[in-house]
Design a protein around this motif. Structure first.
Motif, short mmCIF file in Angstrom:
data_model
loop_
_atom_site.label_atom_id
_atom_site.label_comp_id
_atom_site.label_asym_id
_atom_site.label_seq_id
_atom_site.Cartn_x
_atom_site.Cartn_y
_atom_site.Cartn_z
N ASP B 165 -2.07 -7.73 -4.53
CA ASP B 165 -2.43 -6.76 -3.50
C ASP B 165 -3.90 -6.89 -3.10
O ASP B 165 -4.24 -7.00 -1.93
N ASP B 230 5.10 -10.34 1.78
CA ASP B 230 5.48 -8.94 1.52
C ASP B 230 4.24 -8.06 1.46
O ASP B 230 4.21 -6.96 2.01
N PHE B 231 3.21 -8.57 0.77
CA PHE B 231 1.98 -7.79 0.66
C PHE B 231 1.25 -7.68 2.00
O PHE B 231 0.60 -6.68 2.28
N ALA B 234 2.99 -4.95 3.66
CA ALA B 234 2.63 -3.70 2.99
C ALA B 234 1.25 -3.23 3.46
O ALA B 234 1.07 -2.06 3.82
N LYS B 235 0.30 -4.17 3.47
CA LYS B 235 -1.06 -3.83 3.89
C LYS B 235 -1.05 -3.30 5.32
O LYS B 235 -1.70 -2.30 5.64
N LEU B 239 0.70 0.42 2.77
CA LEU B 239 1.49 0.67 1.57
C LEU B 239 1.06 -0.30 0.48
O LEU B 239 0.32 -1.24 0.74
N SER B 240 1.52 -0.04 -0.73
CA SER B 240 1.36 -1.03 -1.78
C SER B 240 2.74 -1.33 -2.37
O SER B 240 3.71 -0.65 -2.03
N ILE B 241 2.81 -2.34 -3.19
CA ILE B 241 4.09 -2.66 -3.85
C ILE B 241 3.88 -2.51 -5.35
O ILE B 241 2.95 -3.07 -5.93
N MET B 262 7.96 -0.27 -2.18
CA MET B 262 6.78 -0.08 -1.35
C MET B 262 6.40 1.39 -1.41
O MET B 262 7.22 2.26 -1.13
N GLU B 264 3.65 4.64 -0.57
CA GLU B 264 2.56 5.07 0.32
C GLU B 264 1.45 5.75 -0.46
O GLU B 264 1.61 6.14 -1.60
N TYR B 270 0.48 5.68 -6.51
CA TYR B 270 -0.14 4.65 -5.66
C TYR B 270 -1.41 4.09 -6.29
O TYR B 270 -1.68 2.90 -6.23
N THR B 403 11.75 1.41 -0.44
CA THR B 403 10.46 2.04 -0.20
C THR B 403 10.43 3.46 -0.76
O THR B 403 11.47 4.07 -1.00
#
Lengths: 406, 406
Positions: B165, B230-231, B234-235, B239-241, B262, B264, B270, B403
């Motif tokens: 991330d 995916d990241f 997400a960015k 969001l993060s994973i 994912m 928030e 988070y 998510t």
């Protein structure tokens, strides 16, 4: 059946009634015998309510009722709460309270009576609401020497500071929003001046040391002087400003204070926003951990009281001595002798004066905001006494805020 | 003196020895009588060490020693740990273990023996290391019906995902960094495939329900297929994973899974980064709270074991029945019947296909990354069975991630 009496049927007291009613089956399973509210002490009558028949107005009807095992004190204030709780313990009843003022002012004496009478005086709900900080300190971390317990312990001020941080509101505006939403009292002094946080950190420091830490010895500053410019500096430095109840334990000494601090992102409490509370605990073996949740509110607080009642059903015949502290007093180190890295704002931008300040505060970082006729420094770690003397010598100080920068 | 025997003198076992030695005076104060390590079972001899004289190689020397009150099992694995622990309990000794595999595979039987023998089988250290999650569930939240317990329960995968991330590393690179730092095993399967998290969430779900939740029924996906794209998505969505061990409780049903999700920014988990663990607990009365700390490591884990020993000294003569679960089995709802909002990536940018996808997933949000010949949707809440059927029908799917978006 385990019979309880509730003293004071306000927000928390009625919440306890509600939790016991709502989770009745579960509580029967957990305790074996079940929990019943037998009496409620209140000045009101509650005509037509389902608990009307339980209401009494004289504490004697509870103290002298041998069927009542546990007294739940949710009146608040120290008198007559103290006298009622003392008499309940003296009569051999267990007590749980959500009343932090009572615990801070009379905890030592009440814990002593509980030990002598071989009953329990529990107060999980007095700090952190639904955050199980007290059992964590006394049971889950039973094998730890504590190095630090520091928390965001007041939801009202945290809400105000979050609003100021994220929406650029000034203190007055954020306070009035908090009041409109019911997060702040009409007289917000106890919250915004840090008194509420002070009482809570005193309780936690007493638990951590096993000795009485007097809240009156804890240096306490509120958040009323924090302004939008402070937050502009904080943002510029990627910091936030939070009201900390801070306690450190070192070689038998206790360092404790309540004040707004500038916090960096890596700090476990940085992300504790809005009305939430968070408490960071550092032990000599476990390192750092953090508990986060609703620090107040009817049902979270009531749930903590009910957890105390369940714990009492499992310790009916014995005093849980690790829960609480002894008679010995533990002094708090004078704030002048504590050390911090300070963020300090000075008037003007006079080059000579800036140089003089930098000479005084070796290795200090300079911070400038565009368009402001002022500047700021972030000092190295230094003793508060020396810092204040230096400020006094320099003059032209706007204000300072302690920081939590690694 | 309270005498203990340590089975397996590896990282955690030697940590327990160290905590007891280091905090000896404190433990004497907490327990009244003090705690002493009387015997250590290990295949090694440890010549020249200060504990050499305590080492035995035959479990019988511990089981048959009436002076030993508590057996500390820190060997890991299910055999012979199971047989040793069972025999210790049958001989009337209390047991504490840090061994999650043992608790997940044989917890129900061992808890039953402990009840029958009126001794305690504690395992605070088996989940969350220094995070006091088990006492929080069983004691501090004794009055709660749990709605959800969800955690980042594995430090290795959390470290890898944090690296991916924050530094844009791919999975292989992040894994090899984790291995270099000693955060990941040379064979990382148990961590990266989610098996470790699965066992832990099964234990927490069993505690929450009071019934046996079989870890083999929990749908488990690891993080090996998460890639840099995916990241990037997400960015883009802020969001993060994270790898979640997720459990929800509703009307007597248990919904549980392990998978990357994912998340928030508002989600309490988070901000749980690097090797740290975090566990979010939602109760019907208390709302949400979160515990954060070192999920592994020699001393934090050992500290949790020592807290169990202190708890045993206070419950020498009785089984603490709320700690654990009963014999009844609790099924986990089939993953196909659970509902989620899905992030799903499709190949290409064909306008007709995009329209078809949007028609299939009503109200889905579209997400496009610059320069990628693909697109993504975030669906509304829908049942996994329906979602998978729709994907199957559409084709050209790259992948999907569940998510946690409000």
């Amino acid at each position: 059946m385990f019979n309880i009496a509730i003293l004071g049927f306000g927000t928390v007291g009625s919440g306890v009634y509600e939790v016991i009613k709502e989770n009745n089956t579960l509580l029967k399973k957990k305790t074996g015998e079940g929990i019943a509210v037998k009496k409620i002490l209140d000045i009101r009558e509650f005509p037509g309510s389902e608990w009307e028949s339980l209401v009494v107005h004289d504490i004697k009807e509870i103290i002298e009722d041998n069927d009542i095992d546990v007294v739940v004190e949710t009146m608040g204030g120290t008198s007559p709460a103290f006298e009622f709780v003392r008499d309940a313990l003296l009569s051999g009843k267990h007590v749980t309270t959500s009343n932090k003022a009572l615990v801070a002012a009379h905890g030592t004496e009440l814990l002593k009576i509980a030990r002598e009478k071989n009953v329990n005086f529990f107060f999980e709900a007095s700090v952190g609401g639904g955050i199980p900080i007290i059992r964590t300190i006394t049971e889950s971390y039973a094998g730890e020497h504590f190095k630090e317990i520091t928390g965001i312990l007041n939801g009202t001020t945290n809400y105000i500071l979050t609003k100021m941080d994220t929406e650029g509101e000034d203190f007055e505006k954020a306070l009035s929003t908090a009041q409109e939403l019911g997060y702040a009292e009409r007289n917000p002094e106890a919250d915004v001046e840090g008194y509420d946080t002070c009482i809570k950190i005193a309780i936690l420091a007493s638990l951590a040391t096993g000795k009485e830490v007097n809240f009156e010895e804890i240096h306490t500053e509120g958040i009323t002087k924090i302004d939008t410019t402070d937050f502009e500096y904080a943002k510029h430095m990627k910091l936030s400003i939070k009201l900390f109840g801070d306690s450190k334990f070192e070689d038998g000494k206790v360092f404790a204070f309540v004040a707004p601090v500038m916090v960096e992102r890596d700090h476990p409490l940085y992300m504790v926003n809005d009305v939430f509370n968070g408490i960071m605990v550092e032990g000599n073996m476990l390192g750092k951990s953090m508990l986060y949740g609703s620090g107040a509110g009817k049902l979270p607080t009531a749930s903590a009281v009910v957890a105390d009642i369940v714990a009492i059903t499992k310790n009916k015949d014995k005093n849980v001595a690790t829960f609480g502290w002894g008679d010995e007093k533990q002094n708090v180190v004078d704030m002048n002798e504590t050390s911090h890295k300070y963020f300090v704002r000075f008037k003007g931008r006079d080059a000579k004066f800036i140089d003089k300040c930098k000479e005084t505060f070796k290795n200090a970082k300079e911070v400038y905001l565009d368009g402001k006729d002022e500047f700021a420094l972030v000092t190295d770690l230094m003793k508060e006494r020396d810092f204040l003397a230096a400020l006094n010598n320099l003059g032209d100080v706007i204000k300072y805020i302690r920081t939590k920068i690694a």
